[in-house]
Design a protein around this motif. Structure first.
Motif, mmCIF file in Angstrom:
data_model
loop_
_atom_site.group_PDB
_atom_site.id
_atom_site.type_symbol
_atom_site.label_atom_id
_atom_site.label_comp_id
_atom_site.label_asym_id
_atom_site.label_seq_id
_atom_site.Cartn_x
_atom_site.Cartn_y
_atom_site.Cartn_z
ATOM 1 N N ILE A 3 -6.848 -14.564 -12.377
ATOM 2 C CA ILE A 3 -8.148 -14.480 -12.076
ATOM 3 C C ILE A 3 -8.896 -13.150 -12.863
ATOM 4 C CG2 ILE A 3 -9.521 -13.806 -10.137
ATOM 5 C CD1 ILE A 3 -7.407 -15.111 -8.304
ATOM 6 N N GLU A 4 -9.874 -13.413 -13.548
ATOM 7 C CA GLU A 4 -10.538 -12.446 -14.188
ATOM 8 C C GLU A 4 -11.771 -11.658 -13.322
ATOM 9 O OE1 GLU A 4 -12.587 -13.857 -17.447
ATOM 10 O OE2 GLU A 4 -10.898 -14.221 -18.526
ATOM 11 N N SER A 5 -11.773 -10.368 -13.387
ATOM 12 C CA SER A 5 -12.777 -9.642 -12.594
ATOM 13 C C SER A 5 -13.356 -8.564 -13.066
ATOM 14 C CB SER A 5 -12.150 -9.378 -10.937
ATOM 15 O OG SER A 5 -12.835 -8.634 -10.303
ATOM 16 N N GLU A 6 -14.801 -8.406 -13.195
ATOM 17 C CA GLU A 6 -15.194 -7.196 -13.379
ATOM 18 C C GLU A 6 -15.576 -6.253 -12.032
ATOM 19 O OE1 GLU A 6 -16.141 -6.282 -16.319
ATOM 20 O OE2 GLU A 6 -15.869 -8.129 -17.622
ATOM 21 N N TYR A 7 -15.004 -6.768 -11.068
ATOM 22 C CA TYR A 7 -15.357 -6.079 -9.745
ATOM 23 C C TYR A 7 -14.490 -4.823 -10.032
ATOM 24 C CZ TYR A 7 -15.057 -4.733 -5.001
ATOM 25 O OH TYR A 7 -15.021 -3.888 -3.676
ATOM 26 N N LYS A 8 -15.060 -3.509 -9.451
ATOM 27 C CA LYS A 8 -14.689 -2.159 -9.699
ATOM 28 C C LYS A 8 -13.419 -2.191 -8.913
ATOM 29 C CE LYS A 8 -18.718 -0.414 -11.683
ATOM 30 N NZ LYS A 8 -19.508 0.680 -12.159
ATOM 31 N N PHE A 9 -12.280 -1.947 -9.167
ATOM 32 C CA PHE A 9 -11.144 -1.752 -8.634
ATOM 33 C C PHE A 9 -10.714 -0.295 -9.004
ATOM 34 C CE2 PHE A 9 -6.312 -1.839 -8.672
ATOM 35 C CZ PHE A 9 -6.299 -2.302 -7.597
ATOM 36 N N GLN A 10 -10.800 0.372 -7.830
ATOM 37 C CA GLN A 10 -10.679 1.907 -8.192
ATOM 38 C C GLN A 10 -11.384 2.365 -9.374
ATOM 39 O OE1 GLN A 10 -6.513 2.075 -7.665
ATOM 40 N NE2 GLN A 10 -6.351 1.476 -5.470
ATOM 41 N N GLY A 11 -12.405 2.117 -9.786
ATOM 42 C CA GLY A 11 -13.115 2.536 -10.760
ATOM 43 C C GLY A 11 -12.768 1.756 -12.163
ATOM 44 N N ASN A 12 -12.044 0.917 -11.847
ATOM 45 C CA ASN A 12 -11.858 -0.129 -13.176
ATOM 46 C C ASN A 12 -11.939 -1.363 -13.124
ATOM 47 O OD1 ASN A 12 -10.965 2.440 -14.776
ATOM 48 N ND2 ASN A 12 -8.950 2.475 -13.247
ATOM 49 N N ARG A 13 -11.686 -2.139 -14.273
ATOM 50 C CA ARG A 13 -11.768 -3.676 -13.975
ATOM 51 C C ARG A 13 -10.250 -4.069 -13.595
ATOM 52 N NH1 ARG A 13 -12.702 -5.932 -19.555
ATOM 53 N NH2 ARG A 13 -11.096 -4.422 -20.044
ATOM 54 N N ALA A 14 -9.994 -5.084 -12.877
ATOM 55 C CA ALA A 14 -9.007 -5.577 -12.485
ATOM 56 C C ALA A 14 -8.896 -7.119 -12.806
ATOM 57 C CB ALA A 14 -8.934 -5.461 -10.966
ATOM 58 N N SER A 15 -7.358 -7.394 -12.617
ATOM 59 C CA SER A 15 -7.111 -8.910 -12.878
ATOM 60 C C SER A 15 -5.902 -9.260 -12.012
ATOM 61 C CB SER A 15 -6.637 -9.374 -14.387
ATOM 62 O OG SER A 15 -5.379 -8.382 -14.823
ATOM 63 N N GLY A 16 -5.737 -10.484 -11.781
ATOM 64 C CA GLY A 16 -4.697 -10.848 -10.593
ATOM 65 C C GLY A 16 -4.285 -12.385 -10.899
ATOM 66 N N ALA A 17 -3.017 -12.626 -10.589
ATOM 67 C CA ALA A 17 -2.466 -14.024 -10.641
ATOM 68 C C ALA A 17 -2.446 -14.699 -9.350
ATOM 69 C CB ALA A 17 -1.425 -13.883 -11.545
ATOM 70 N N LEU A 18 -2.528 -15.827 -9.295
ATOM 71 C CA LEU A 18 -2.007 -16.878 -8.142
ATOM 72 C C LEU A 18 -1.342 -17.599 -8.831
ATOM 73 C CD1 LEU A 18 -2.433 -17.770 -5.209
ATOM 74 C CD2 LEU A 18 -4.188 -19.038 -6.132
ATOM 75 N N ILE A 19 0.145 -17.686 -8.383
ATOM 76 C CA ILE A 19 1.204 -18.539 -9.056
ATOM 77 C C ILE A 19 1.533 -19.497 -8.135
ATOM 78 C CG2 ILE A 19 3.660 -18.148 -9.504
ATOM 79 C CD1 ILE A 19 3.177 -15.212 -9.869
ATOM 80 N N PHE A 20 1.347 -20.615 -8.707
ATOM 81 C CA PHE A 20 1.812 -21.974 -8.144
ATOM 82 C C PHE A 20 3.104 -22.844 -8.649
ATOM 83 C CE2 PHE A 20 1.220 -26.471 -7.407
ATOM 84 C CZ PHE A 20 1.154 -26.690 -6.075
#
Length: 84
Positions: A3-20
């Motif tokens: 998942i790409e995110s430009e959402y401010k995560f503690q002041g930075n960009r964040a990314s995450g993974a959903l594993i199936f």
């Protein structure tokens, strides 16, 4: 997938993974510790994007750090982008 995110995560960009897992048809999630900002809740693996990283490289690094799996960033499938 990641998942790409430009959402401010503690002041930075964040990314995450959903594993199936296709074989068992289940998702792999993490249960957050009592010391986290959202204690005892379930979530995806991920974290902040470091300087010089793109979203896929950041996600691969986070997976290596959090579950000990080396993932080829080029094999991740982007599924969502959020811009705040």
């Amino acid at each position: 997938m990641f998942i790409e995110s430009e959402y401010k995560f503690q002041g930075n960009r964040a990314s995450g993974a959903l594993i199936f897992d296709r074989k068992s048809k289940t998702f792999l999630l993490q249960k957050r510790s009592a010391n986290s900002s959202e204690p005892h809740t379930w979530g995806i693996f991920g974290g902040g994007v470091e300087s010089g990283e793109d979203f896929s490289l950041s996600t691969a690094r986070e997976l290596d750090e959090e579950i000990g799996e080396s993932i080829n960033p080029n094999k991740l499938i982007p599924v969502y982008t959020f811009i705040d």
